[in-house]
Design a protein around this motif. Sequence first.
Motif, PDB file in Angstrom:
ATOM      1  N   ASN A   3       0.832  -1.194   0.117  1.00  0.00           N
ATOM      2  CA  ASN A   3       0.119  -0.067  -0.050  1.00  0.00           C
ATOM      3  C   ASN A   3       0.871   1.367  -0.073  1.00  0.00           C
ATOM      4  OD1 ASN A   3      -2.269  -1.614   0.039  1.00  0.00           O
ATOM      5  ND2 ASN A   3      -1.942  -1.902   2.336  1.00  0.00           N
ATOM      6  N   ASN A  29      -1.397  -1.153  -4.211  1.00  0.00           N
ATOM      7  CA  ASN A  29      -2.661  -0.118  -4.214  1.00  0.00           C
ATOM      8  C   ASN A  29      -1.771   1.228  -4.073  1.00  0.00           C
ATOM      9  OD1 ASN A  29      -4.905  -1.776  -3.815  1.00  0.00           O
ATOM     10  ND2 ASN A  29      -4.031  -2.328  -1.776  1.00  0.00           N
ATOM     11  N   ASN A  53      -6.726  -0.215  -8.489  1.00  0.00           N
ATOM     12  CA  ASN A  53      -5.722  -0.163  -7.476  1.00  0.00           C
ATOM     13  C   ASN A  53      -5.281   1.361  -7.402  1.00  0.00           C
ATOM     14  OD1 ASN A  53      -4.665   0.000 -10.199  1.00  0.00           O
ATOM     15  ND2 ASN A  53      -2.604  -0.863  -9.591  1.00  0.00           N
TER      16      ASN A  53
END
Length: 340
Positions: A3, A29, A53
Amino acid sequence: MKNILVTGGAGFIGSAFVRHMVASYPDYNIICFDKLTYAGNIDNLLPVSDEENYRFERGDVADRSAVSRVLREYRIDTVVNFAAESHVDRSILAPDAFIHTDVVGVYILLDEGRKHGIERFCQVSTDEVYGDIEDGLSLEDDRFLPNSPYAASKAGGELMVRAYHATYGMDTVITRGSNTYGPYQYPEKLVPFFTTEAIDDRPLPLYGDGEQIRDWLYVDDHARGVDRILHYGATGEAYNLAGENQRNNIEVTTRILKLLGKPDSLIRHVPDREGHDRRYAMSAEKARALGWRRQFDFETGLEATVRWYQENEWWWRKIKTGEYLDYYKQQYAERLASVE
Ligand code: NAD
Ligand code: TYD
């Protein structure tokens, strides 16, 4: 790494990085966090706006609670910081915002990042921290001699990154890019400013003798360089991302005019920028050893860039209104009037 928070991702280079990362790493992401200042532009992210994403959050990197919230909500493990006030001329007119974002903002990101246990922090910096170099090439361990409030604010941000690595053992890397150009660059910097002014047959205010040298790097090469250092850079280290395309400003300007089929008579030699650095040039060796190499030479990159501005007036015409015109007047009206 999963992330990734990309701060300043709605700006010129940050958006190229977001577009590159969203397309190249479907398993990551990519969360863009941007204040949307005059230079931030959500249009730059239209190509990825529907991607699974990718997410966008509006906020200020110097706002501790906003930063804390996004780090927590998205379980961020990696921060790549592009957020900055980035224009030297504006830093000469009004340094405040530069200290806020480029120094305090970096500190808040580091401090909250540490509290939230992020795994890697990548700071996007600039060759301007080295200051003017008369000849030869700046190396990563050279001392900092910044000359503009912008360069000094970026140097301050970098030193805070260094301190968080040395003091708290944070995993950090720093990239130092050279002068970058390409599509989606706010038309205050040399290449997009002169290109869009010349399209409209307006005068091009070249500072001083125009013999200042910059090392030009195409934006996609810069974005891929940050990706490379983010993944492979050694902890605590800084890496130059050099374009290895040194040109003086007259050469850049006449090439733009030639590509547009416009006359050199549009050039006006106006009074120089205060504290103007004559030359920046860096060695690219250290990043090259990690497998990064620029792909665009200046001629190819500039041709693609000028064509993009010719074909995308929808993007820049609406920018050159309002605040832009106030800035233009403040920066250029007197300079141009003095040579008419
Ligand atoms: P830019 O001015 O186009 O974009 C800066 C972005 O940061 C904008 O989207 C703006 O909205 C955002 N921003 C500004 N203040 C913010 C804040 N307080 N909180 C959150 N977001 C904020 O800049 P750029 O040319 O894309 O540069 C990106 C980074 O690369 C900067 O850190 C700059 O110092 C560095 N850099 C730029 C160049 C160049 O030639 N443009 C070269 C080397 C390094
Ligand atoms: P700029 O794009 O502002 O980048 P930087 O100051 O970060 O290098 O300027 C690039 C060079 O072009 C720099 O030497 C200043 C010069 N310049 C002009 O001569 N006239 C202008 O109107 C601008 C914006 C820049």
